[in-house]
Design a protein around this motif. Structure first.
Motif, PDB file in Angstrom:
ATOM      1  N   SER A  37       0.223  -1.210   0.293  1.00  0.00           N
ATOM      2  CA  SER A  37      -0.286   0.173   0.327  1.00  0.00           C
ATOM      3  C   SER A  37       0.766   1.027  -0.486  1.00  0.00           C
ATOM      4  O   SER A  37       0.420   2.472  -0.851  1.00  0.00           O
ATOM      5  CB  SER A  37      -1.085  -0.342   1.274  1.00  0.00           C
ATOM      6  OG  SER A  37      -1.454  -1.073   1.186  1.00  0.00           O
ATOM      7  N   ARG A  77     -10.070  -8.602   5.512  1.00  0.00           N
ATOM      8  CA  ARG A  77      -9.666  -7.355   6.357  1.00  0.00           C
ATOM      9  C   ARG A  77      -8.374  -6.614   6.267  1.00  0.00           C
ATOM     10  O   ARG A  77      -8.385  -5.905   6.558  1.00  0.00           O
ATOM     11  CB  ARG A  77     -10.468  -7.293   7.486  1.00  0.00           C
ATOM     12  CG  ARG A  77     -12.009  -7.686   8.167  1.00  0.00           C
ATOM     13  CD  ARG A  77     -12.652  -6.000   7.428  1.00  0.00           C
ATOM     14  NE  ARG A  77     -11.632  -5.056   8.457  1.00  0.00           N
ATOM     15  CZ  ARG A  77     -12.525  -3.564   8.119  1.00  0.00           C
ATOM     16  NH1 ARG A  77     -12.714  -3.729   7.383  1.00  0.00           N
ATOM     17  NH2 ARG A  77     -11.402  -2.656   8.795  1.00  0.00           N
ATOM     18  N   ILE A  80      -7.450  -3.583   4.417  1.00  0.00           N
ATOM     19  CA  ILE A  80      -7.784  -2.456   4.675  1.00  0.00           C
ATOM     20  C   ILE A  80      -6.993  -1.682   5.293  1.00  0.00           C
ATOM     21  O   ILE A  80      -6.422  -1.048   5.553  1.00  0.00           O
ATOM     22  CB  ILE A  80      -9.134  -3.129   5.122  1.00  0.00           C
ATOM     23  CG1 ILE A  80     -10.308  -3.356   3.583  1.00  0.00           C
ATOM     24  CG2 ILE A  80      -9.933  -1.793   5.727  1.00  0.00           C
ATOM     25  CD1 ILE A  80     -11.067  -3.192   3.718  1.00  0.00           C
ATOM     26  N   GLN A  83      -4.005  -0.670   4.713  1.00  0.00           N
ATOM     27  CA  GLN A  83      -4.030   0.005   3.687  1.00  0.00           C
ATOM     28  C   GLN A  83      -4.574   2.329   4.672  1.00  0.00           C
ATOM     29  O   GLN A  83      -3.073   2.918   4.690  1.00  0.00           O
ATOM     30  CB  GLN A  83      -5.143   0.530   2.888  1.00  0.00           C
ATOM     31  CG  GLN A  83      -5.031   1.589   1.795  1.00  0.00           C
ATOM     32  CD  GLN A  83      -6.728   1.414   1.501  1.00  0.00           C
ATOM     33  OE1 GLN A  83      -7.326   0.728   0.497  1.00  0.00           O
ATOM     34  NE2 GLN A  83      -7.114   2.683   1.084  1.00  0.00           N
ATOM     35  N   ASP A  84      -4.879   1.646   5.924  1.00  0.00           N
ATOM     36  CA  ASP A  84      -4.608   2.638   6.399  1.00  0.00           C
ATOM     37  C   ASP A  84      -3.233   2.930   7.222  1.00  0.00           C
ATOM     38  O   ASP A  84      -2.914   3.422   7.376  1.00  0.00           O
ATOM     39  CB  ASP A  84      -5.601   2.144   7.372  1.00  0.00           C
ATOM     40  CG  ASP A  84      -6.901   1.989   7.542  1.00  0.00           C
ATOM     41  OD1 ASP A  84      -7.428   2.422   6.036  1.00  0.00           O
ATOM     42  OD2 ASP A  84      -8.018   1.868   8.277  1.00  0.00           O
ATOM     43  N   GLN A 274     -11.798  -4.025  12.975  1.00  0.00           N
ATOM     44  CA  GLN A 274     -12.223  -3.024  12.822  1.00  0.00           C
ATOM     45  C   GLN A 274     -11.292  -2.446  13.360  1.00  0.00           C
ATOM     46  O   GLN A 274     -10.545  -1.801  14.364  1.00  0.00           O
ATOM     47  CB  GLN A 274     -12.922  -2.502  13.229  1.00  0.00           C
ATOM     48  CG  GLN A 274     -14.529  -2.795  12.552  1.00  0.00           C
ATOM     49  CD  GLN A 274     -15.114  -2.446  11.202  1.00  0.00           C
ATOM     50  OE1 GLN A 274     -14.531  -2.193  10.300  1.00  0.00           O
ATOM     51  NE2 GLN A 274     -14.864  -4.271  10.541  1.00  0.00           N
TER      52      GLN A 274
END
Length: 340
Positions: A37, A77, A80, A83-84, A274
């Motif tokens: 990423s 997940r 994601i 990427q964050d 999350q």
């Protein structure tokens, strides 16, 4: 590029072994995906992928397939979260100034490990190399930062103290004495004589080699062994901490900051993976947070103690190196950040 035969290579017999594989593969894939990423943000994705050896590519592919078969939700997940994390790291290091990036956490090179210690990614710019240590951790839990064999732990990480050799010898004598005591007690429960080591008769009696597989009475004997050892290690830490300035510097490797330039980047997640926050820091920031140090106590029957620092807690724990039937323990260090 071929895939490994996962059923044979990554098989497991218990839920504990499955969880261990899950954590290892999750961590390694997170490192690779964060690097990927980051490289996309700076426009050198192709160069990043080409920098991977064929062996490393096969490992990442096999880990990804294993996750897909065993935890498909996590497999979805992870990109994601990566990427964050890459976005936060890009902002922290002024990503536009980075010329290349390389993932090294799974490399076998001894030279890389000696030069960059806990580094999982290498960021290269005109000023040199920035190693980055990546962690994916559940919100409000401890992050593993260092693990070392107990029989060299003091001499390795506190060598600047002139008493380090004496402390190490004292600790090693206690480890040996407690191990022999534990062996005699466990063998006695089976009506057998202990001859200084766990021999073939232990396995012939169908006895386990992992603490978690013992019955309650035997497990308490093993845990008592670790408790006695941690009491001695705690006493050594008390003496070391009397020289607070030196002690703070020696804590840095235990916090996962062995390299002077290393950046530590931790992605916290909640239930369902999350994202719950990303913390990034370097040695300069950590040193500014080491203003106060307080050693907690060793609680009854526990094999750990905690060092309370201004913004986080460092936990020191004694664990078996793998099997409890050998006189080799490891000291596991982990950190929990306040508010995380």
């Amino acid at each position: 590029m071929g895939f490994f035969v996962l059923d044979k290579k990554f098989s497991f017999d218990t839920n504990i072994q499955k969880e261990a594989l899950l954590n290892e593969f999750k961590g390694n894939l997170f490192e690779y995906l964060t690097g990927l990423s980051f490289s996309r943000l700076n426009g050198f994705e192709d160069e990043y992928i080409l920098s991977l050896s064929e062996k490393l590519k096969e490992k990442f592919i096999s880990y990804d397939r294993w996750l897909w078969n065993n935890d498909p939700y996590l497999q979805k997940r992870l990109p994601i979260l990566a990427q964050d994390t890459a976005g936060a790291l890009f902002d922290y290091v002024d990503g536009g100034s980075i010329d290349s990036i390389r993932v090294i956490g799974k490399e076998d090179s001894l030279e890389l490990k000696q030069n960059y210690h806990e580094g999982d990614l290498l960021l290269v710019n005109s000023d040199g190399v920035l190693p980055v240590s990546l962690k994916l951790c559940k919100y409000n839990s401890f992050v593993n930062t260092k693990s070392g064999g107990i029989k060299s732990f003091i001499e390795k990480y506190f060598s600047v103290y002139k008493e380090s050799s004496r402390y190490q010898k004292e600790l090693n004598m206690v480890v040996e004495r407690c191990f022999l005591k534990m062996g005699h007690e466990l063998y006695g429960m089976l009506g057998m004589d202990f001859s200084e080591k766990f021999g073939p008769e232990w396995s012939e009696a169908l006895m386990p080699e992992l603490p978690g597989q013992l019955d309650q009475e035997m497990r308490e004997v093993v845990l008592s062994n670790y408790h006695e050892v941690i009491l001695v290690l705690y006493g050594i830490f008390e003496e070391l901490a009397s020289d607070e300035h030196t002690f703070k510097k020696c804590l840095l490797p235990l916090l996962g900051l062995s390299n002077d330039r290393i950046i530590q980047c931790i992605c916290f997640h909640g239930d369902g993976y999350q994202q719950k926050g990303i913390r990034i820091h370097d040695i300069e920031r950590i040193m500014s947070e080491l203003k106060s140090i307080r050693l907690g106590s060793v609680k009854e029957a526990k094999s750990s103690f905690e060092i309370f620092l201004e913004d986080f807690i460092l936990q020191i724990r004694i664990k078996p190196m793998n099997k409890f039937i050998v006189p080799a323990h490891k000291v596991n260090c982990s950190v929990r950040y306040n508010g995380r």
